[in-house]
Design a protein around this motif. Structure first.
Motif, PDB file in Angstrom:
ATOM      1  N   ARG A 170       0.842  -1.205   0.000  1.00 42.32           N
ATOM      2  CA  ARG A 170       0.000   0.000   0.000  1.00 42.32           C
ATOM      3  C   ARG A 170       0.872   1.248   0.000  1.00 42.32           C
ATOM      4  NH1 ARG A 170      -5.944   0.566   2.003  1.00 42.32           N
ATOM      5  NH2 ARG A 170      -5.940  -0.663   0.085  1.00 42.32           N
ATOM      6  N   LEU A 171       0.513   2.203  -0.883  1.00 45.84           N
ATOM      7  CA  LEU A 171       1.238   3.452  -1.028  1.00 45.84           C
ATOM      8  C   LEU A 171       0.249   4.604  -0.910  1.00 45.84           C
ATOM      9  CD1 LEU A 171       3.228   2.514  -4.271  1.00 45.84           C
ATOM     10  CD2 LEU A 171       3.930   2.078  -1.916  1.00 45.84           C
ATOM     11  N   GLU A 172       0.569   5.586  -0.068  1.00 47.44           N
ATOM     12  CA  GLU A 172      -0.315   6.743   0.117  1.00 47.44           C
ATOM     13  C   GLU A 172       0.471   8.022  -0.150  1.00 47.44           C
ATOM     14  OE1 GLU A 172      -2.969   7.137   3.711  1.00 47.44           O
ATOM     15  OE2 GLU A 172      -1.711   8.932   3.990  1.00 47.44           O
ATOM     16  N   PHE A 173      -0.169   8.946  -0.859  1.00 44.52           N
ATOM     17  CA  PHE A 173       0.465  10.217  -1.218  1.00 44.52           C
ATOM     18  C   PHE A 173      -0.484  11.367  -0.911  1.00 44.52           C
ATOM     19  CE2 PHE A 173       1.744   6.835  -4.085  1.00 44.52           C
ATOM     20  CZ  PHE A 173       3.124   6.896  -4.062  1.00 44.52           C
ATOM     21  N   LEU A 174       0.081  12.513  -0.509  1.00 48.36           N
ATOM     22  CA  LEU A 174      -0.672  13.754  -0.338  1.00 48.36           C
ATOM     23  C   LEU A 174      -0.209  14.709  -1.432  1.00 48.36           C
ATOM     24  CD1 LEU A 174      -0.428  14.174   3.550  1.00 48.36           C
ATOM     25  CD2 LEU A 174      -2.167  12.956   2.219  1.00 48.36           C
ATOM     26  N   ILE A 175      -1.089  14.989  -2.395  1.00 46.69           N
ATOM     27  CA  ILE A 175      -0.689  15.700  -3.611  1.00 46.69           C
ATOM     28  C   ILE A 175      -1.496  16.982  -3.755  1.00 46.69           C
ATOM     29  CG2 ILE A 175      -0.525  15.550  -6.125  1.00 46.69           C
ATOM     30  CD1 ILE A 175      -0.292  12.495  -5.789  1.00 46.69           C
ATOM     31  N   ARG A 176      -0.797  18.104  -3.777  1.00 48.38           N
ATOM     32  CA  ARG A 176      -1.474  19.382  -3.998  1.00 48.38           C
ATOM     33  C   ARG A 176      -1.734  19.555  -5.492  1.00 48.38           C
ATOM     34  NH1 ARG A 176      -2.495  23.530  -0.986  1.00 48.38           N
ATOM     35  NH2 ARG A 176      -1.072  22.863   0.660  1.00 48.38           N
ATOM     36  N   LEU A 177      -2.955  19.935  -5.833  1.00 49.50           N
ATOM     37  CA  LEU A 177      -3.332  20.114  -7.228  1.00 49.50           C
ATOM     38  C   LEU A 177      -2.881  21.487  -7.724  1.00 49.50           C
ATOM     39  CD1 LEU A 177      -6.957  18.630  -7.349  1.00 49.50           C
ATOM     40  CD2 LEU A 177      -4.762  17.463  -7.581  1.00 49.50           C
ATOM     41  N   HIS A 178      -2.267  21.497  -8.901  1.00 48.41           N
ATOM     42  CA  HIS A 178      -1.877  22.731  -9.568  1.00 48.41           C
ATOM     43  C   HIS A 178      -2.738  22.879 -10.822  1.00 48.41           C
ATOM     44  CE1 HIS A 178       1.768  23.315  -7.089  1.00 48.41           C
ATOM     45  NE2 HIS A 178       1.799  22.001  -7.068  1.00 48.41           N
ATOM     46  N   PRO A 179      -3.303  24.060 -11.057  1.00 44.61           N
ATOM     47  CA  PRO A 179      -4.257  24.227 -12.159  1.00 44.61           C
ATOM     48  C   PRO A 179      -3.749  23.751 -13.514  1.00 44.61           C
ATOM     49  CG  PRO A 179      -4.243  26.172 -10.750  1.00 44.61           C
ATOM     50  CD  PRO A 179      -3.129  25.287 -10.274  1.00 44.61           C
ATOM     51  N   ASP A 180      -2.470  23.966 -13.801  1.00 47.46           N
ATOM     52  CA  ASP A 180      -1.935  23.592 -15.101  1.00 47.46           C
ATOM     53  C   ASP A 180      -1.052  22.348 -15.030  1.00 47.46           C
ATOM     54  OD1 ASP A 180      -3.155  25.827 -16.337  1.00 47.46           O
ATOM     55  OD2 ASP A 180      -1.500  27.103 -15.653  1.00 47.46           O
ATOM     56  N   GLY A 181      -1.073  21.642 -13.910  1.00 40.58           N
ATOM     57  CA  GLY A 181      -0.204  20.490 -13.740  1.00 40.58           C
ATOM     58  C   GLY A 181      -0.699  19.268 -14.490  1.00 40.58           C
ATOM     59  N   LEU A 182       0.208  18.575 -15.143  1.00 42.99           N
ATOM     60  CA  LEU A 182      -0.147  17.402 -15.930  1.00 42.99           C
ATOM     61  C   LEU A 182      -0.727  16.306 -15.045  1.00 42.99           C
ATOM     62  CD1 LEU A 182      -0.046  16.139 -18.777  1.00 42.99           C
ATOM     63  CD2 LEU A 182       2.236  15.265 -18.213  1.00 42.99           C
ATOM     64  N   PHE A 183      -0.034  15.961 -13.957  1.00 45.38           N
ATOM     65  CA  PHE A 183      -0.548  14.931 -13.051  1.00 45.38           C
ATOM     66  C   PHE A 183      -1.790  15.431 -12.319  1.00 45.38           C
ATOM     67  CE2 PHE A 183      -0.797  12.025  -9.503  1.00 45.38           C
ATOM     68  CZ  PHE A 183      -0.377  10.819 -10.050  1.00 45.38           C
ATOM     69  N   SER A 184      -1.799  16.718 -11.972  1.00 46.42           N
ATOM     70  CA  SER A 184      -2.943  17.284 -11.257  1.00 46.42           C
ATOM     71  C   SER A 184      -4.221  17.185 -12.091  1.00 46.42           C
ATOM     72  CB  SER A 184      -2.674  18.749 -10.912  1.00 46.42           C
ATOM     73  OG  SER A 184      -1.592  18.876 -10.014  1.00 46.42           O
ATOM     74  N   ARG A 185      -4.128  17.467 -13.374  1.00 46.40           N
ATOM     75  CA  ARG A 185      -5.321  17.394 -14.227  1.00 46.40           C
ATOM     76  C   ARG A 185      -5.844  15.969 -14.291  1.00 46.40           C
ATOM     77  NH1 ARG A 185      -2.266  20.850 -17.692  1.00 46.40           N
ATOM     78  NH2 ARG A 185      -1.931  19.119 -19.144  1.00 46.40           N
ATOM     79  N   TRP A 186      -4.929  14.996 -14.403  1.00 52.89           N
ATOM     80  CA  TRP A 186      -5.371  13.593 -14.427  1.00 52.89           C
ATOM     81  C   TRP A 186      -6.005  13.223 -13.092  1.00 52.89           C
ATOM     82  CZ3 TRP A 186      -3.676   9.526 -11.303  1.00 52.89           C
ATOM     83  CH2 TRP A 186      -4.213   8.275 -11.620  1.00 52.89           C
ATOM     84  N   LEU A 187      -5.400  13.644 -12.002  1.00 54.04           N
ATOM     85  CA  LEU A 187      -5.881  13.262 -10.675  1.00 54.04           C
ATOM     86  C   LEU A 187      -7.264  13.854 -10.407  1.00 54.04           C
ATOM     87  CD1 LEU A 187      -4.895  11.666  -8.201  1.00 54.04           C
ATOM     88  CD2 LEU A 187      -3.980  13.802  -7.271  1.00 54.04           C
ATOM     89  N   LYS A 188      -7.493  15.080 -10.829  1.00 48.39           N
ATOM     90  CA  LYS A 188      -8.760  15.749 -10.541  1.00 48.39           C
ATOM     91  C   LYS A 188      -9.882  15.311 -11.481  1.00 48.39           C
ATOM     92  CE  LYS A 188     -10.849  20.281  -9.810  1.00 48.39           C
ATOM     93  NZ  LYS A 188     -10.624  21.761  -9.781  1.00 48.39           N
ATOM     94  N   ALA A 189      -9.553  15.130 -12.762  1.00 51.26           N
ATOM     95  CA  ALA A 189     -10.621  14.942 -13.749  1.00 51.26           C
ATOM     96  C   ALA A 189     -10.831  13.498 -14.178  1.00 51.26           C
ATOM     97  CB  ALA A 189     -10.334  15.814 -14.980  1.00 51.26           C
ATOM     98  N   ARG A 190      -9.780  12.672 -14.126  1.00 50.60           N
ATOM     99  CA  ARG A 190      -9.914  11.355 -14.751  1.00 50.60           C
ATOM    100  C   ARG A 190      -9.594  10.180 -13.843  1.00 50.60           C
ATOM    101  NH1 ARG A 190      -6.817  14.027 -18.460  1.00 50.60           N
ATOM    102  NH2 ARG A 190      -5.111  12.537 -18.339  1.00 50.60           N
ATOM    103  N   ALA A 191      -8.794  10.375 -12.808  1.00 47.50           N
ATOM    104  CA  ALA A 191      -8.385   9.247 -11.967  1.00 47.50           C
ATOM    105  C   ALA A 191      -9.588   8.622 -11.286  1.00 47.50           C
ATOM    106  CB  ALA A 191      -7.372   9.706 -10.918  1.00 47.50           C
ATOM    107  N   ALA A 192      -9.693   7.311 -11.372  1.00 50.07           N
ATOM    108  CA  ALA A 192     -10.819   6.591 -10.766  1.00 50.07           C
ATOM    109  C   ALA A 192     -10.319   5.325 -10.109  1.00 50.07           C
ATOM    110  CB  ALA A 192     -11.863   6.249 -11.834  1.00 50.07           C
TER     111      ALA A 192
END
Length: 345
Positions: A170-192
């Motif tokens: 098990r791996l846990e991460f605390l990730i701050r979302l950045h409006p133009d961030g590549l990983f942030s956009r995936w995490l907010k809009a598409r990650a399921a």
């Protein structure tokens, strides 16, 4: 092309030697000889491969200066951007156990949770897929990080782990979302839940000094809380009674996150004290004001904490401030542990 002898000394005073010609970086030369040193971006931007030159001449290509400690009387370099011009001796913050003899493991992992926990921060939880040979693989040490590949791209982003080491994968991460961030956009809009992510690691040299009996001070700015939370959680699981104090700071009250997790941790780890700081305190705020470095310095000045081991993670300016304060109050450099990462998005 001239070839030069290179000697690296680790934090636990183990030495590694290899040859490096003037056309290759110290990091590449070590890898070509089977020594995999802590690193991440390999482009002089993150500071994961920080070392200190003890002797020798070198050439350094352009890097992000924020990745290096500021001030002091040492000569810091990034191994990924440094070319020798003679024999060199360097020290690294890694323990010998963090220097491996093979490639960094890459595993598949499945998303099991992706929660908005406030302050524009998401808690991402992954479960590693069992490898036919190595099982769950990739056990980590508290304080280390993993690189996550942005699905559908070949881009990787480094994030520190926030949970305690475990053998369940098990791996846990605390990730701050950045409006133009590549990983942030995936995490907010598409990650399921159920999505697959490629994970590379563990990596990083900022781990607990297990042989030290000194009090521990954890100083976190924003999601720099993650690796320090991992360390404190490990202490709780091991029943560690060493005195420890966590200083956690954000800019405004609406930026706060993980407060419930900190309250739960204080119950499990009786030796833990927590100070939460706001740089821009709103009316009615009853906690500390200023930066977590300010709060820590006040406690040091009051004698509440004496000669601790200091673990710091956050923006480069926060780390610089901790290092400067530590020098002013007489804490040896070897008792200050940090991982110099610039924001990942």
């Amino acid at each position: 092309m001239s070839v030069h002898a290179i000697t690296l000394t680790t934090a636990d005073v183990q030495t590694f030697s290899f040859d490096c010609d003037e056309a290759e970086t110290l990091l590449d030369a070590a890898a070509r000889r089977g020594l995999i040193l802590p690193s991440s971006c390999r482009q002089g931007a993150c500071g994961a491969c920080l070392a200190t030159v003890q002797q020798g001449e070198f050439h350094r290509v352009r890097i992000n200066e924020k990745a290096l400690p500021q001030g002091g009387d040492t000569t810091p370099v990034l191994l990924c951007s440094t070319y020798p011009r003679g024999e060199m001796a360097l020290t690294v913050t890694a323990q010998s156990a963090q220097i491996t003899s093979g490639p960094v493991p890459v595993r598949s992992a499945v998303v099991v949770a992706n929660d908005d926990i406030g302050g524009a921060v998401h808690r991402l939880v992954l479960d590693l897929v069992a490898d036919p040979v190595d099982g769950l693989g990739a056990p980590f040490e508290a304080g280390q990080f993993m690189e996550l590949e942005v699905p559908g791209t070949q881009q990787w982003r480094a994030y520190s782990l926030s949970n305690a080491p475990n053998w369940e994968g098990r791996l846990e991460f605390l990730i701050r979302l950045h409006p133009d961030g590549l990983f942030s956009r995936w995490l907010k809009a598409r990650a399921a839940v159920g999505d697959t992510v490629q994970v590379r690691g563990p990596q990083g040299a900022m781990v607990l000094a297990s042989d030290s009996l000194r009090p521990r001070c954890f100083i976190a700015g924003g999601t720099g809380l993650a690796p320090l939370l991992s360390m404190a959680r490990q202490m709780a699981e091991l029943g560690d009674s060493q005195p420890c104090h966590l200083y956690f700071g954000v800019t405004r009250q609406q930026d706060l996150f993980a407060l419930a997790e900190l309250d739960a941790l204080k119950v499990l780890l009786s030796s833990l004290q927590v100070t939460v700081c706001l740089w821009e305190a709103s009316e009615g705020w009853q906690g500390a004001t200023g930066s977590p470095v300010d709060a820590w310095a006040r406690d040091m000045d009051a004698g509440i904490v004496r000669s601790p081991d200091v673990y710091v993670c956050g923006p480069a300016g926060l780390i610089d401030a901790v290092e400067k304060t530590a020098q002013q109050v007489g804490i040896p450099t070897k008792q200050v542990f940090s991982e110099r990462f610039l924001p990942s998005s």
